[in-house]
Design a protein around this motif. Structure first.
Motif, PDB file in Angstrom:
ATOM      1  N   ASN A  37      35.791  21.678  -0.132  1.00 30.52           N
ATOM      2  CA  ASN A  37      36.879  20.713  -0.045  1.00 30.52           C
ATOM      3  C   ASN A  37      37.288  20.437   1.400  1.00 30.52           C
ATOM      4  O   ASN A  37      37.076  21.261   2.289  1.00 30.52           O
ATOM      5  N   SER A  38      37.892  19.289   1.611  1.00 27.45           N
ATOM      6  CA  SER A  38      38.497  18.920   2.891  1.00 27.45           C
ATOM      7  C   SER A  38      37.562  19.143   4.070  1.00 27.45           C
ATOM      8  O   SER A  38      37.851  19.912   4.986  1.00 27.45           O
ATOM      9  N   CYS A  39      36.448  18.449   4.041  1.00 33.17           N
ATOM     10  CA  CYS A  39      35.465  18.583   5.117  1.00 33.17           C
ATOM     11  C   CYS A  39      35.862  17.777   6.349  1.00 33.17           C
ATOM     12  O   CYS A  39      35.290  17.971   7.423  1.00 33.17           O
ATOM     13  N   GLY A  40      36.809  16.861   6.208  1.00 27.74           N
ATOM     14  CA  GLY A  40      37.342  16.127   7.348  1.00 27.74           C
ATOM     15  C   GLY A  40      36.653  14.810   7.594  1.00 27.74           C
ATOM     16  O   GLY A  40      36.732  13.888   6.789  1.00 27.74           O
ATOM     17  N   GLY A  41      35.962  14.716   8.699  1.00 26.32           N
ATOM     18  CA  GLY A  41      35.281  13.482   9.077  1.00 26.32           C
ATOM     19  C   GLY A  41      34.062  13.787   9.914  1.00 26.32           C
ATOM     20  O   GLY A  41      33.498  14.879   9.839  1.00 26.32           O
ATOM     21  N   LEU A  42      33.670  12.831  10.724  1.00 26.57           N
ATOM     22  CA  LEU A  42      32.470  12.986  11.536  1.00 26.57           C
ATOM     23  C   LEU A  42      32.668  14.074  12.586  1.00 26.57           C
ATOM     24  O   LEU A  42      33.639  14.056  13.343  1.00 26.57           O
ATOM     25  N   GLY A  43      31.749  15.022  12.613  1.00 29.21           N
ATOM     26  CA  GLY A  43      31.778  16.084  13.604  1.00 29.21           C
ATOM     27  C   GLY A  43      30.669  15.898  14.624  1.00 29.21           C
ATOM     28  O   GLY A  43      30.499  14.809  15.174  1.00 29.21           O
ATOM     29  N   GLN A  44      29.878  16.934  14.832  1.00 29.00           N
ATOM     30  CA  GLN A  44      28.806  16.868  15.818  1.00 29.00           C
ATOM     31  C   GLN A  44      27.690  15.939  15.363  1.00 29.00           C
ATOM     32  O   GLN A  44      27.216  16.022  14.242  1.00 29.00           O
ATOM     33  N   VAL A  45      27.287  15.029  16.252  1.00 29.72           N
ATOM     34  CA  VAL A  45      26.120  14.183  16.010  1.00 29.72           C
ATOM     35  C   VAL A  45      24.943  14.857  16.692  1.00 29.72           C
ATOM     36  O   VAL A  45      24.838  14.871  17.921  1.00 29.72           O
ATOM     37  N   VAL A  46      24.061  15.427  15.893  1.00 30.58           N
ATOM     38  CA  VAL A  46      22.933  16.196  16.418  1.00 30.58           C
ATOM     39  C   VAL A  46      21.882  15.289  17.024  1.00 30.58           C
ATOM     40  O   VAL A  46      21.276  15.611  18.051  1.00 30.58           O
ATOM     41  N   ARG A  47      21.653  14.144  16.388  1.00 30.85           N
ATOM     42  CA  ARG A  47      20.648  13.187  16.868  1.00 30.85           C
ATOM     43  C   ARG A  47      21.293  11.815  17.021  1.00 30.85           C
ATOM     44  O   ARG A  47      21.287  11.003  16.091  1.00 30.85           O
ATOM     45  N   SER A  48      21.871  11.552  18.182  1.00 33.32           N
ATOM     46  CA  SER A  48      22.538  10.269  18.407  1.00 33.32           C
ATOM     47  C   SER A  48      21.555   9.115  18.452  1.00 33.32           C
ATOM     48  O   SER A  48      21.935   7.952  18.280  1.00 33.32           O
ATOM     49  N   ASP A  49      20.260   9.419  18.677  1.00 32.70           N
ATOM     50  CA  ASP A  49      19.238   8.376  18.725  1.00 32.70           C
ATOM     51  C   ASP A  49      18.678   8.042  17.349  1.00 32.70           C
ATOM     52  O   ASP A  49      17.828   7.156  17.213  1.00 32.70           O
ATOM     53  N   SER A  50      19.151   8.714  16.314  1.00 30.64           N
ATOM     54  CA  SER A  50      18.633   8.465  14.971  1.00 30.64           C
ATOM     55  C   SER A  50      19.093   7.115  14.450  1.00 30.64           C
ATOM     56  O   SER A  50      20.260   6.730  14.644  1.00 30.64           O
ATOM     57  N   PRO A  51      18.211   6.373  13.760  1.00 25.49           N
ATOM     58  CA  PRO A  51      18.623   5.104  13.142  1.00 25.49           C
ATOM     59  C   PRO A  51      19.778   5.272  12.159  1.00 25.49           C
ATOM     60  O   PRO A  51      20.545   4.337  11.944  1.00 25.49           O
ATOM     61  N   LEU A  52      19.942   6.463  11.577  1.00 31.27           N
ATOM     62  CA  LEU A  52      21.035   6.691  10.641  1.00 31.27           C
ATOM     63  C   LEU A  52      22.394   6.540  11.329  1.00 31.27           C
ATOM     64  O   LEU A  52      23.377   6.127  10.695  1.00 31.27           O
ATOM     65  N   MET A  53      22.447   6.860  12.624  1.00 35.25           N
ATOM     66  CA  MET A  53      23.720   6.876  13.345  1.00 35.25           C
ATOM     67  C   MET A  53      23.932   5.624  14.176  1.00 35.25           C
ATOM     68  O   MET A  53      24.870   5.573  14.976  1.00 35.25           O
ATOM     69  N   ARG A  54      23.119   4.627  13.966  1.00 37.56           N
ATOM     70  CA  ARG A  54      23.225   3.412  14.759  1.00 37.56           C
ATOM     71  C   ARG A  54      24.592   2.734  14.556  1.00 37.56           C
ATOM     72  O   ARG A  54      24.976   2.416  13.434  1.00 37.56           O
ATOM     73  N   ASP A  55      25.306   2.550  15.655  1.00 41.58           N
ATOM     74  CA  ASP A  55      26.629   1.897  15.685  1.00 41.58           C
ATOM     75  C   ASP A  55      27.706   2.670  14.944  1.00 41.58           C
ATOM     76  O   ASP A  55      28.782   2.139  14.673  1.00 41.58           O
ATOM     77  N   ILE A  56      27.457   3.925  14.594  1.00 38.62           N
ATOM     78  CA  ILE A  56      28.463   4.759  13.940  1.00 38.62           C
ATOM     79  C   ILE A  56      29.397   5.324  15.013  1.00 38.62           C
ATOM     80  O   ILE A  56      28.963   6.056  15.909  1.00 38.62           O
TER      81      ILE A  56
END
Length: 282
Positions: A145-164
């Motif tokens: 429960n209550s995991c919060g929000g976005l924490g560490q981005v391990v791979r900022s170059d990943s297409p999954l994280m584009r513009d996040i």
């Protein structure tokens, strides 16, 4: 000496080939396979993803609480998002769904798995060959429960994280205590350190794991905050799983053309295999 026009012509030809191939390959259509609790849950996920503009083709829905899609149905799409939200509204058949999703990945289809599907079978998570043969990204576990929000981005170059830039899990912020399976890579974590997003590419199709519940707080009390980038995270994941290409200019033109042609070829191959299977069954 007159300057050769060969190289400019070659570049023009490659540019045209890249654009044509990209146009042929980039119209990726996706299917949302959801078992929603709230009325309007599927429509909420559908509209949020479509509104990002990241998915270039259609965004359709199928309620997997009341039925299981066939392989022929799935092969009409380039990627699917699959999830359930409560053990009280489980998949119609977690076993059959897991088997057909594995078959779909074998044909090159992309899968994005989210929500309660990451739970153990006792809590109505995914079953079948998708889990037993290690197509999924995460080891199954129970909720946190209550995991919060976005924490560490391990791979900022990943297409999954584009513009996040942000992700707010909402008042509930539910996630699961998940670890990556062998062959998978974690891309980002929740702010409490639990895995948020990951993927694997060791099968014929790309599989993405999102440790989030797709329905927003517009419909589900306590769901992710629609003012954050939850919709974009899901859309990026589907586009990546579908084989959508990066923007022109980020790769050499020849590379773009080759990648686009490969994606288009895989889509045609899936359609041919699906047609042949239908004929055989008939």
């Amino acid at each position: 000496m007159k300057r050769s026009t060969l190289l400019p012509r070659l570049r023009t030809t490659l540019a045209a080939a890249a654009l044509c191939a990209t146009a042929a390959a980039a119209q990726a259509s996706v299917l949302i396979l959801g078992a929603p609790v709230q009325a309007g849950g599927l429509a909420d996920v559908q509209s949020k993803i479509a509104a990002t503009g990241v998915v270039s083709g259609v965004v359709d829905v199928f309620n997997v609480a009341t039925g299981t899609p066939t392989l022929a149905m799935l092969t009409a799409y380039d990627a699917v998002l699959v999830y359930n939200e409560s053990a009280t509204v489980p998949f119609a058949s977690a076993l059959q769904l897991g088997n057909v999703l594995a078959d779909y990945v074998d044909l090159g289809g992309g899968v994005v798995e989210a929500g309660l599907s990451h739970a153990t079978s006792g809590f109505k998570g995914m079953q079948g060959r998708f889990v037993s043969a290690n197509y999924d990204v995460f080891n199954t576990s129970n909720n946190q429960n209550s995991c919060g929000g976005l924490g560490q981005v391990v791979r900022s170059d990943s297409p999954l994280m584009r513009d996040i830039t942000s992700f707010n899990g909402g008042a509930s912020a539910l996630c699961y205590r998940l670890t990556a399976k062998a062959g998978a890579e974690i891309v980002a974590d929740w702010s409490n350190g639990q895995a948020l997003a990951g993927y694997r590419m060791d099968h014929n199709g790309v599989v993405v794991g999102l440790n989030m519940f797709p329905t927003s707080s517009d419909v589900a009390p306590g769901g992710w905050n629609p003012s954050s980038d939850g919709a974009l995270l899901m859309a990026n994941s589907l586009a990546f799983a579908a084989g959508e290409l990066p923007e022109p200019g980020s790769l050499a033109l020849l590379g773009i053309a080759a990648l686009a042609a490969g994606v288009a070829g895989r889509r045609r191959a899936r359609a041919v295999k699906a047609s042949a299977a239908a004929v055989t069954m008939a």
